[in-house]
Design a protein around this motif. Structure first.
Motif, PDB file in Angstrom:
ATOM      1  N   VAL A  36       0.813  -1.215   0.000  1.00 16.62           N
ATOM      2  CA  VAL A  36       0.000   0.000   0.000  1.00 16.62           C
ATOM      3  C   VAL A  36       0.850   1.269   0.000  1.00 16.62           C
ATOM      4  CG1 VAL A  36      -1.513   1.355   1.472  1.00 16.62           C
ATOM      5  CG2 VAL A  36      -2.095  -0.983   0.945  1.00 16.62           C
ATOM      6  N   LYS A  37       1.902   1.308   0.819  1.00 10.76           N
ATOM      7  CA  LYS A  37       2.675   2.563   0.921  1.00 10.76           C
ATOM      8  C   LYS A  37       3.367   2.925  -0.396  1.00 10.76           C
ATOM      9  CE  LYS A  37       3.439   2.362   5.903  1.00 10.76           C
ATOM     10  NZ  LYS A  37       4.451   1.940   6.880  1.00 10.76           N
ATOM     11  N   TYR A  39       2.537   2.000  -3.318  1.00  9.33           N
ATOM     12  CA  TYR A  39       1.478   2.311  -4.281  1.00  9.33           C
ATOM     13  C   TYR A  39       0.965   3.741  -4.075  1.00  9.33           C
ATOM     14  CZ  TYR A  39      -3.241   3.011  -5.820  1.00  9.33           C
ATOM     15  OH  TYR A  39      -4.354   3.592  -6.354  1.00  9.33           O
ATOM     16  N   ARG A  40       0.701   4.101  -2.819  1.00  8.21           N
ATOM     17  CA  ARG A  40       0.144   5.445  -2.558  1.00  8.21           C
ATOM     18  C   ARG A  40       1.140   6.530  -2.952  1.00  8.21           C
ATOM     19  NH1 ARG A  40      -3.121   3.921   2.946  1.00  8.21           N
ATOM     20  NH2 ARG A  40      -4.763   2.807   1.835  1.00  8.21           N
ATOM     21  N   ARG A  41       2.430   6.281  -2.665  1.00 12.89           N
ATOM     22  CA  ARG A  41       3.440   7.261  -3.077  1.00 12.89           C
ATOM     23  C   ARG A  41       3.450   7.413  -4.596  1.00 12.89           C
ATOM     24  NH1 ARG A  41       6.883   5.134   1.166  1.00 12.89           N
ATOM     25  NH2 ARG A  41       7.685   3.629  -0.339  1.00 12.89           N
ATOM     26  N   THR A  44       0.256   9.204  -5.858  1.00 12.09           N
ATOM     27  CA  THR A  44       0.334  10.621  -5.503  1.00 12.09           C
ATOM     28  C   THR A  44       1.310  11.345  -6.437  1.00 12.09           C
ATOM     29  OG1 THR A  44      -0.103  10.020  -3.218  1.00 12.09           O
ATOM     30  CG2 THR A  44       0.771  12.226  -3.604  1.00 12.09           C
ATOM     31  N   PRO A  50      -5.072   8.014  -4.703  1.00  9.04           N
ATOM     32  CA  PRO A  50      -4.882   6.571  -4.552  1.00  9.04           C
ATOM     33  C   PRO A  50      -6.196   5.865  -4.223  1.00  9.04           C
ATOM     34  CG  PRO A  50      -3.380   7.811  -3.128  1.00  9.04           C
ATOM     35  CD  PRO A  50      -4.356   8.790  -3.686  1.00  9.04           C
ATOM     36  N   SER A  51      -6.323   4.658  -4.730  1.00  7.69           N
ATOM     37  CA  SER A  51      -7.454   3.812  -4.352  1.00  7.69           C
ATOM     38  C   SER A  51      -7.296   3.418  -2.884  1.00  7.69           C
ATOM     39  CB  SER A  51      -7.447   2.566  -5.238  1.00  7.69           C
ATOM     40  OG  SER A  51      -7.947   1.447  -4.547  1.00  7.69           O
ATOM     41  N   GLU A  52      -8.415   3.252  -2.212  1.00  5.72           N
ATOM     42  CA  GLU A  52      -8.374   2.824  -0.811  1.00  5.72           C
ATOM     43  C   GLU A  52      -8.539   1.310  -0.703  1.00  5.72           C
ATOM     44  OE1 GLU A  52      -7.817   4.762   1.907  1.00  5.72           O
ATOM     45  OE2 GLU A  52      -7.471   6.420   0.516  1.00  5.72           O
ATOM     46  N   ALA A  64      -1.983  -3.319  -2.224  1.00  5.92           N
ATOM     47  CA  ALA A  64      -2.969  -2.404  -2.797  1.00  5.92           C
ATOM     48  C   ALA A  64      -3.700  -3.031  -3.971  1.00  5.92           C
ATOM     49  CB  ALA A  64      -2.271  -1.134  -3.262  1.00  5.92           C
ATOM     50  N   THR A  70      -3.366   4.135 -12.574  1.00  8.18           N
ATOM     51  CA  THR A  70      -2.009   3.712 -12.222  1.00  8.18           C
ATOM     52  C   THR A  70      -1.616   2.449 -12.985  1.00  8.18           C
ATOM     53  OG1 THR A  70      -2.143   4.730 -10.044  1.00  8.18           O
ATOM     54  CG2 THR A  70      -0.505   2.988 -10.314  1.00  8.18           C
TER      55      THR A  70
END
Lengths: 390, 221
Positions: A36-37, A39-41, A44, A50-52, A64, A70
């Motif tokens: 997840v981390k 992916y979120r970076r 962004t 980012p998808s939750e 994620a 993406t």
């Protein structure tokens, strides 16, 4: 070669022919996924929200379910279809006290070691050594319809779009790794040596449950699937988890039966995930009917010998992975990532039969620049014919 | 003499085969017959485990066999450790060992512990998911010669350097040798973290530990 759809690209590579470029698979299963981390970076940095969502609707796994934009930017030629734990299990876990252990339908589970990081620690059969204990265990209900209720519609929608290859990955229907989850890794490895009849019976019991769920999953997919992913980690950094003789006498028949079961029900390519140095078992995988070998952990022993892999098995296997996550992706510069992708593509790419992916999940230590450097290098160096001047 | 040799042979075989109950029974028999616990250890158990370790390195033996041999060794150690301590046998050295914070992998570490104990080290196992401060505290308390740290994930590798910094900040770095291990650990990790060495498997870990302490290994002679 004219522009192909992603699905055509993948199917061509799987037939050991050259598509327009080397296919990419990222984000659509845990072993080809992004935590997840990172992916979120990445999302962004790319400028979208980012998808939750998580793969398998399972936050504790921490992988994620990337947003479509993406996936498009990553050039992933594959989209995924997954199963879920039974609705009752998902609900029970959603309502449990925060930070308490996550327990799945098998009765095994994970503990939160650091905030948001969960590791398997709950092994409900840790003490079992007898067949009677296998018979008495409250095994999960693989006929629970909520596990696959969403599968038919999701796969049909992807197939109707038609652009992407579809890979289906029911969660960890892997006999050995499931036995590790039930008993603990070292305990089950010891039981293979101390109580081989018990260990074998446990593997067959688990395989029968895997087949039941896999049967429902394949029925829901119908023809709307190109790749079925299974596996079992069999290698270590330097060797195998067990001797080739033990593999062939105890586990290989289980794998072979499972592969046959899948083969009888679908024409989809069989994707086998197995970490570590599994070099001595590759002939066995070919013999069982594996089509795609993943993740080609180049940091482990003889799996570094990509040229030998390609020359010995390149006609029979499609290789998927091989972009190092021990050093290159986490600590290399984007330039080093680019060079490594080029090197790997030039060895594994010719003639088709290679799909680019990270060796296992992209972890929290991989900078988004390196993820992009990986996929951009495929655009730069992965167009066929490979290695020709342009 | 023949009886003793036969008994030591049986103990060797039981440890080598991973027969914990058998090994304990033979050891008890030996103690009852007046064989010194150190003799059981040095003449039978250690050679057996060293042979398993040697075959592990050459790919003749794999994790299941190595794990059960280590377990048999451990079972006999539980029996004879108090007797050896009582007899005042000099240990080679003390090792504090643990898996770093955020990491729970310990199959390899367990093997290293048994092999080190077998080789005559006192080992203090701090367990898994061990915070850096706990390593520092353990160095103060146990005054080890060597600290072993294990990290299996690339995401927990940075803990190695962080812990070594903490040990340095506490003024303890020159009192200990620091050895590291785990799947993604390489010589580069050693250099980047400022450690004193790494080993790819349990047998090599014992050689390395002896090496950094200036103790010669049996296989060197």
């Amino acid at each position: 070669v004219s522009e192909m759809t992603s699905r055509q690209r993948v199917l061509t590579a799987l037939q050991h022919r050259q598509p327009d470029r080397v296919p990419i698979i990222l984000g659509v299963s845990n072993a080809t996924g992004l935590k997840v981390k990172p992916y979120r970076r990445l999302a962004t940095m790319l400028g979208h929200a980012p998808s939750e969502r998580y793969l398998y609707e399972w936050p504790e796994l921490g992988t994620a379910a990337p947003d479509e934009q993406t996936l498009v930017r990553l050039g992933s030629d594959v989209r995924g279809v997954l199963d879920r734990e039974p609705a009752s299990v998902l609900e029970a876990n959603a309502n449990r006290p925060p930070h308490s252990d996550y327990i799945n339908s098998w009765g095994s589970g994970a503990t939160e070691v650091r905030p948001g990081e969960w590791f398997p620690t709950v092994c409900p059969m840790a003490a079992a050594t007898t067949v009677a204990e296998i018979e008495d265990y409250p095994w999960p209900d693989m006929d629970d319809p909520t596990r696959v209720a969403h599968v038919a519609a999701e796969a049909a929608a992807l197939a109707a779009d038609g652009g992407y290859a579809i890979m289906a990955t029911p969660w960890l229907l892997f006999p050995l790794e499931r036995a590790f989850a039930m008993q603990g890794m070292d305990t089950f490895l010891m039981n293979l040596a101390l109580y081989p009849d018990f260990a074998e019976a446990l593997l067959w019991k688990i395989e029968s449950l895997c087949k039941t769920l896999m049967g429902h999953f394949l029925e829901a997919l119908g023809d709307n699937v190109d790749i079925i992913k299974i596996g079992d980690d069999l290698g270590t950094q330097e060797s195998l988890l067990m001797s080739p003789a033990m593999y062939r006498s105890i586990l290989k028949p289980v794998h072979a039966d499972y592969v046959d079961f899948i083969r009888q029900r679908t024409g989809a390519a069989l994707f086998f995930h197995t970490d570590g140095d599994v070099f001595p078992l590759i002939d066995d995988f070919v013999e069982m009917g594996v089509d795609i070998l993943n993740p080609i952990q180049t940091s482990a022993g003889k799996m570094a010998n990509l040229a030998e892999l390609k020359s010995r098995w390149g006609d029979q296997l499609t290789f998927c992975g091989a972009i190092d996550t021990h050093r290159i992706l986490p600590t290399g510069t984007p330039e080093e990532v680019r060079d490594e992708v080029r090197r790997v593509i030039e060895i594994l790419g010719p003639g088709g039969g290679y799909m680019v992916s990270s060796v296992h999940t992209v972890m929290d230590d991989v900078p988004p620049e390196n993820i992009l450097a990986m996929v951009d290098a495929v655009d730069e160096f992965g167009k066929y014919p490979i290695g020709s001047p342009r | 003499v023949t009886d003793k040799a036969t008994l030591l042979d049986r103990l060797y075989t039981a440890v080598f085969d991973g027969d914990a109950a058998g090994a304990v029974a033979v050891a008890k028999e030996g103690l009852a017959a007046g064989i010194a616990p150190t003799e059981l250890l040095f003449e039978a158990m250690i050679p057996a485990l060293e042979e398993v370790g040697r075959r592990f390195e050459t790919g003749e033996v794999f994790l299941p066999e190595m794990l059960i041999a280590a377990r048999a060794m451990q079972a006999v150690m539980d029996l004879i450790r108090p007797l050896i301590v009582q007899a005042g046998v000099e240990k080679i050295g003390t090792v504090v060992i643990g898996t770093v914070a955020g990491d729970i992998h310990d199959v390899g570490k367990k093997l290293v512990i048994v092999m080190l104990e077998g080789a005559g080290f006192e080992v203090i196992d701090l367990g898994i998911n061990v915070p850096g401060d706990t390593f520092v505290e353990a160095i103060r308390q146990h005054r080890p010669d060597v600290v072993g740290m294990s990290a299996f994930l690339t995401t927990t590798l940075p803990e190695l350097a962080r812990n070594i910094e903490l040990i340095e900040a506490a003024g303890l770095r020159d009192r200990v040798k620091i050895l590291i291990g785990g799947a993604p650990v390489t010589q580069l990790t050693v250099e980047q973290a400022g450690a004193d060495g790494f080993a790819p498997d349990a047998s090599a870990a014992v050689r390395l530990t002896k090496n950094v302490m200036g103790v010669s290994s049996a296989d060197d002679s």
